[in-house]
Write an enzyme that holds these catalytic residues in place. Structure first.
Site, PDB file in Angstrom:
ATOM      1  N   HIS A 122      41.684  38.483  69.543  1.00  0.00           N
ATOM      2  CA  HIS A 122      41.647  37.016  69.106  1.00  0.00           C
ATOM      3  C   HIS A 122      42.233  36.024  70.330  1.00  0.00           C
ATOM      4  CE1 HIS A 122      42.707  34.559  65.740  1.00  0.00           C
ATOM      5  NE2 HIS A 122      43.036  33.799  66.722  1.00  0.00           N
ATOM      6  N   HIS A 143      42.017  32.312  72.275  1.00  0.00           N
ATOM      7  CA  HIS A 143      42.057  30.979  72.243  1.00  0.00           C
ATOM      8  C   HIS A 143      41.568  30.279  73.376  1.00  0.00           C
ATOM      9  CE1 HIS A 143      44.478  29.887  68.399  1.00  0.00           C
ATOM     10  NE2 HIS A 143      43.839  31.069  68.170  1.00  0.00           N
ATOM     11  N   ASN A 151      40.572  27.992  68.620  1.00  0.00           N
ATOM     12  CA  ASN A 151      39.910  29.423  68.760  1.00  0.00           C
ATOM     13  C   ASN A 151      38.732  29.379  69.669  1.00  0.00           C
ATOM     14  OD1 ASN A 151      41.535  31.099  66.854  1.00  0.00           O
ATOM     15  ND2 ASN A 151      41.035  29.253  65.685  1.00  0.00           N
ATOM     16  N   ARG A 206      39.791  30.313  57.719  1.00  0.00           N
ATOM     17  CA  ARG A 206      41.562  30.428  57.595  1.00  0.00           C
ATOM     18  C   ARG A 206      42.234  30.044  58.819  1.00  0.00           C
ATOM     19  NH1 ARG A 206      45.542  31.802  60.350  1.00  0.00           N
ATOM     20  NH2 ARG A 206      44.361  33.459  61.609  1.00  0.00           N
ATOM     21  N   ASP A 207      41.986  30.347  60.108  1.00  0.00           N
ATOM     22  CA  ASP A 207      42.650  29.989  61.246  1.00  0.00           C
ATOM     23  C   ASP A 207      42.295  28.364  61.636  1.00  0.00           C
ATOM     24  OD1 ASP A 207      43.778  29.473  63.583  1.00  0.00           O
ATOM     25  OD2 ASP A 207      43.308  31.492  64.519  1.00  0.00           O
ATOM     26  N   CYS A 247      44.347  22.942  69.115  1.00  0.00           N
ATOM     27  CA  CYS A 247      46.019  22.837  69.622  1.00  0.00           C
ATOM     28  C   CYS A 247      46.569  21.640  69.550  1.00  0.00           C
ATOM     29  CB  CYS A 247      46.206  23.747  70.665  1.00  0.00           C
ATOM     30  SG  CYS A 247      47.725  23.913  71.027  1.00  0.00           S
TER      31      CYS A 247
HETATM   32 ZN    ZN Z   1      43.624  31.745  66.549  1.00  0.00          ZN
END
Ligand code: ZN
Length: 310
Positions: A208, A210, A250, A14-15, A241
């Site tokens: 969560h 990063h 992540n 997903r992410d 990113c």
């Molecule tokens: Zn994330």
């Protein structure tokens, strides 16, 4: 393998996938999810239920969910920004819904075109929907930009905690904290999770983190030491990113699992098989960079998984 001490929640499908330009073919997604399951991953955020015109990478969300729920022992999670998405995710058979609720005023408007207060109302509406049609499904609120925001800069800690509490009061089973843009540091992670756990007890949710500035693992360890036991991570650090070239997005699942296993904290995940799960990921996204120090360096000589705990 011994009973896991921590839950590693894989968010790559997903992410990760929604952060890259290319769209992974459905067949590759399913092979990747299968390989993660074979490695022992027991929670995967497999898709985001948003309009396909906004995120073509997620157009096959329902199909991916319908496959993933066949894997034994796997908690299948999907991100839903609104009631319409929640209806579709529940119809596909997910076990858990996660909602992104921004602590930053600016990010909330930019990301979902709603204020924070409107998102809490959305949590309330989805909690009611869940209660009516799928009471066994879990609902999590992920407080995004909890450690800072690229648009707004600092996000006041009081506002982060208040929003997390409001989401639980609105019916979420848990609220976790997300370092959406990679601004967090370990001291801040300790402070915020300590407050979150003091306010919410066992309804305090996942970390969560990063790795944008290289602090992903340090932040996870800080959260662990504050009692957090669920960690989101992405295989190969997928989801780099765009504002920090060369930096992964992540936290890298392989490195996180290695850290915990080397400490004797059981993850339930076989590192060798986890690294093997990079093959279907890379096959489905040719040319996309993947990250991870452990896969590059290999395991230390004589390394036996989970041995230190014995
Ligand atoms: Zn994330």
């Amino acid at each position: 393998m011994p009973h896991p001490d921590v839950l590693i929640s894989e968010v790559g499908p997903r992410d990760g996938l929604q952060s890259v330009q290319a769209t992974m073919p459905t067949a590759d997604k399913l092979r990747w999810i299968d390989a993660l399951h074979v490695a022992g991953v027991r929670e995967i955020e497999v898709a985001s239920f948003v309009p396909a015109r906004l995120l073509p990478q997620m157009a096959d969300a329902a199909e991916v969910v319908r496959h993933a729920v066949l894997l034994p022992g796997l908690t299948v999670m999907a991100l839903v920004p609104n009631r319409k998405g929640a209806e579709a995710a529940l119809a596909a058979g997910v076990h858990k819904l996660t909602m992104p609720v921004s602590a930053s005023v600016a990010h909330s408007l930019a990301n979902v075109r709603k204020t924070r207060e409107e998102m809490v109302q959305e949590v309330r509406a989805i909690a009611a929907l869940r209660r009516d049609i799928a009471p066994h499904v879990k609902l999590e609120a992920g407080i995004s930009t909890a450690f800072g925001c690229t648009l707004q800069g600092e996000v006041p800690e009081d506002e982060v905690i208040r929003l997390a509490v409001q989401c639980v009061e609105a019916g979420a089973d848990e609220s976790g904290l997300s370092d959406t843009v990679g601004y967090a540091n370990p001291a801040q992670v300790r402070r915020l999770f300590r407050r979150l756990r003091a306010e919410l007890g066992d309804k305090a949710g996942a970390a969560h983190m990063h790795n944008t500035r290289g602090l992903g693992l340090a932040n996870c360890l800080a959260a662990y030491e504050e009692g957090v036991r669920t960690f989101d991570a992405s295989l190969g650090g997928l989801g780099g990113c765009p504002y920090a070239p060369g930096a992964s997005g992540n936290v890298v699942t392989e490195d996180l699992v290695f850290m915990f296993e080397a400490m004797g904290v059981h993850t339930g995940i076989d590192i060798g098989r986890l690294i093997a799960a990079r093959a279907p990921l890379m096959a489905g996204l040719p040319g996309e960079p993947v990250y991870g120090m452990t896969p590059e360096a290999g395991l230390p000589k004589g390394f036996i998984q989970g041995k230190a705990h014995a």
